[in-house]
Design a protein around this motif. Structure first.
Motif, mmCIF file in Angstrom:
data_model
loop_
_atom_site.group_PDB
_atom_site.id
_atom_site.type_symbol
_atom_site.label_atom_id
_atom_site.label_comp_id
_atom_site.label_asym_id
_atom_site.label_seq_id
_atom_site.Cartn_x
_atom_site.Cartn_y
_atom_site.Cartn_z
ATOM 1 N N UNK A 1 0.896 -1.152 0.028
ATOM 2 C CA UNK A 1 -0.123 0.107 -0.084
ATOM 3 C C UNK A 1 0.773 0.939 -0.139
ATOM 4 N N UNK A 2 0.896 2.237 0.995
ATOM 5 C CA UNK A 2 1.272 3.325 1.009
ATOM 6 C C UNK A 2 2.854 2.990 1.537
ATOM 7 N N UNK A 3 3.850 3.980 0.952
ATOM 8 C CA UNK A 3 5.164 4.059 1.204
ATOM 9 C C UNK A 3 5.458 5.096 2.064
ATOM 10 N N UNK A 4 5.850 5.281 3.219
ATOM 11 C CA UNK A 4 6.178 6.413 3.704
ATOM 12 C C UNK A 4 7.328 6.179 4.894
ATOM 13 N N UNK A 5 8.206 7.103 5.329
ATOM 14 C CA UNK A 5 8.972 6.968 6.420
ATOM 15 C C UNK A 5 9.975 5.811 6.268
ATOM 16 N N UNK A 6 10.204 5.257 5.131
ATOM 17 C CA UNK A 6 11.149 3.970 5.062
ATOM 18 C C UNK A 6 10.405 2.836 5.267
ATOM 19 N N UNK A 7 8.973 2.820 5.356
ATOM 20 C CA UNK A 7 8.282 1.741 5.709
ATOM 21 C C UNK A 7 7.217 1.803 4.506
ATOM 22 N N UNK A 8 6.547 0.318 4.561
ATOM 23 C CA UNK A 8 5.559 0.242 3.439
ATOM 24 C C UNK A 8 4.322 -0.544 4.115
ATOM 25 N N UNK A 9 2.974 -0.401 3.860
ATOM 26 C CA UNK A 9 1.995 -0.940 4.305
ATOM 27 C C UNK A 9 1.875 -2.077 3.501
ATOM 28 N N UNK A 10 1.684 -3.268 4.041
ATOM 29 C CA UNK A 10 1.432 -4.691 3.644
ATOM 30 C C UNK A 10 0.334 -5.466 4.156
ATOM 31 N N UNK A 11 -0.274 -6.074 3.430
ATOM 32 C CA UNK A 11 -1.054 -7.449 3.818
ATOM 33 C C UNK A 11 -0.827 -8.633 3.220
ATOM 34 N N UNK A 12 -1.292 -9.850 3.842
ATOM 35 C CA UNK A 12 -0.834 -10.874 3.169
ATOM 36 C C UNK A 12 -1.360 -12.085 4.107
ATOM 37 N N UNK A 13 -1.382 -13.211 3.593
ATOM 38 C CA UNK A 13 -2.024 -14.514 4.330
ATOM 39 C C UNK A 13 -1.014 -14.694 5.575
ATOM 40 N N UNK A 14 -1.402 -14.742 6.946
ATOM 41 C CA UNK A 14 -0.784 -15.186 7.913
ATOM 42 C C UNK A 14 0.067 -14.143 8.345
ATOM 43 N N UNK A 15 0.050 -12.855 7.849
ATOM 44 C CA UNK A 15 0.723 -11.811 8.470
ATOM 45 C C UNK A 15 0.114 -10.982 9.757
#
Length: 419
Positions: free
Chosen positions: A395-409
């Motif tokens: 998803x969104x990239x900001x402050x050196x991090x990235x939004x993620x979604x996935x199975x089991x996370x």
């Protein structure tokens, strides 16, 4: 068929000599022994030694769980807001090793839940907002002029020409014609609103300049000491959105001015920050959007985008092309911000624009992303001494991090971060 023997190690050299004899060359194919046939035939491809640079040992394949292929190359990750950052996402040379632990990523990070903001910091100028130049509409001698810093409100004179005041009234439509009985339009309504605000009555505020409007204008003219014509001459009134602060004076008392001649420049009366953006960054500035302003003393106060305008700066006539800029005016949202800004007449500040916010989302460091050979991105989830690759949606990239979604996370899940 004669007897065929297999050379021993000691007899190989004589055997090679015999192989050079004509009789050996004429030996039928069917007389070659299976042993010699296997000695001369090339190894099948399936039996060739694995390339240590590319192959995974059986232990490594076990440590990888699902065995998903990963492209160990540099990947370009597009960050929101317009920038492109190269993230080197190679798996690294972990070797086969004797333990599954040696196959794991060199370091790990936890999946965290947080709010991500796409924020861009831009330099700005603290002052009183953009400057407007006021030019004369009629010729004459300046008989009264203000001083820089003076504040002028509705119904007051900005300056005088030949003893006749040029009066400030509020409105967004500039004066462009004389107004008299029979005129119709938005500028008529604008004039009537001002007359009503100044205490003149007896007419209806609408788009029509009637005889009752003319009567109110005569009363206003009498109070100013002007000829009571009932009509508003072009150049006798200046419309501005609100009260103004004189920024500089070009024509002083006694100077002669003509139509189009510069008289003075003015700004708003409230302190504000002016920022110039490139057209590509116009998405950052939406009217009414909240921003943060960092003052010279490192205090951060809240602001609001008050105005956004496209400004064209002409070239210098010597080959330099005209430039297009987006001029943004930021006002202070509350009294705390206004008081903090009062300590500075003019100052350089920083304005943080936030174009997108994602609340309460799972995030990982951008460096944890891996490009999957079948397409898309994934992360290497570490379970004790083993790991597996899990595809993710970013998803969104900001402050050196990235939004993620996935199975089991989930929050707290450990993921690999290649060096």
């Amino acid at each position: 068929m004669g007897e065929v023997t297999v050379d021993s190690a000691q007899d190989r050299e004589p055997a090679r000599e015999r192989a050079r004899t004509p009789e050996r060359e004429r030996t039928p194919e069917r007389e070659r022994t299976p042993e010699r046939e296997s000695e001369q035939a090339p190894e099948p491809a399936s039996e060739q030694a694995p390339d240590p640079a590319t192959a995974l040992s059986p232990r490594r394949r076990k440590a990888r769980g699902r065995g998903r292929k990963v492209v160990a190359l540099a990947v370009l990750v597009l960050l929101a807001g317009g920038g492109v950052t190269a993230a080197k996402l190679g798996l690294g040379d972990r070797g086969s090793g004797d333990k599954a632990a040696s196959e794991l990523p060199p370091s790990t990070a936890e999946v965290t839940r947080r709010t991500l903001k796409d924020t861009q910091s831009v330099d700005g100028q603290l002052g009183f907002g953009p400057t407007t130049t006021l030019t004369a509409r009629r010729p004459g001698t300046v008989t009264e002029a203000p001083d820089a810093g003076d504040r002028i409100t509705r119904g007051k004179a900005l300056y005088e020409v030949d003893g006749r005041p040029v009066t400030l009234m509020y409105g967004s439509t500039p004066a462009y014609r004389a107004l008299k009985q029979g005129a119709e339009g938005a500028d008529v309504r604008q004039l009537e609103k001002n007359l009503s605000a100044l205490g003149y009555t007896g007419f209806t505020v609408d788009d029509e300049y009637t005889d009752t409007t003319a009567d109110a204008v005569r009363e206003w003219q009498e109070d100013l000491g002007l000829a009571e014509t009932g009509a508003v001459e072009l150049g006798s009134v200046v419309f501005a959105p609100d009260a103004v602060r004189v920024d500089s004076v070009a024509a002083r008392k006694g100077d002669t001015v003509g139509p189009g001649g510069k008289v003075l420049s003015y700004t708003g009366t409230e302190q504000a920050v002016t920022v110039e953006l490139d057209p590509a960054d116009q998405r950052l500035a939406k009217k009414g959007r909240e921003v943060e302003v960092e003052l010279p003393d490192d205090r951060t106060v809240k602001g609001t985008v008050q105005d956004v305008a496209t400004v064209i700066e002409p070239g210098n006539g010597q080959g330099e092309e005209a430039k297009t800029k987006v001029e943004v005016v930021v006002g202070f949202k509350d009294e705390t911000g206004r008081k903090a800004a009062d300590a500075y007449a003019l100052a350089a500040v920083h304005v943080d624009f936030t174009s997108e916010t994602r609340k309460d989302v799972l995030t990982v460091p951008v460096g944890a992303l891996l490009a999957l050979a079948e397409g898309g991105f994934g992360v290497e989830v570490v379970h004790g001494s083993t790991s597996e690759y899990v595809p993710v949606t970013t998803g969104l990239f900001a402050d050196g991090r990235v939004e993620i979604s996935g199975e089991g996370l989930a929050e707290g899940t450990k993921v690999g971060v290649p060096k």
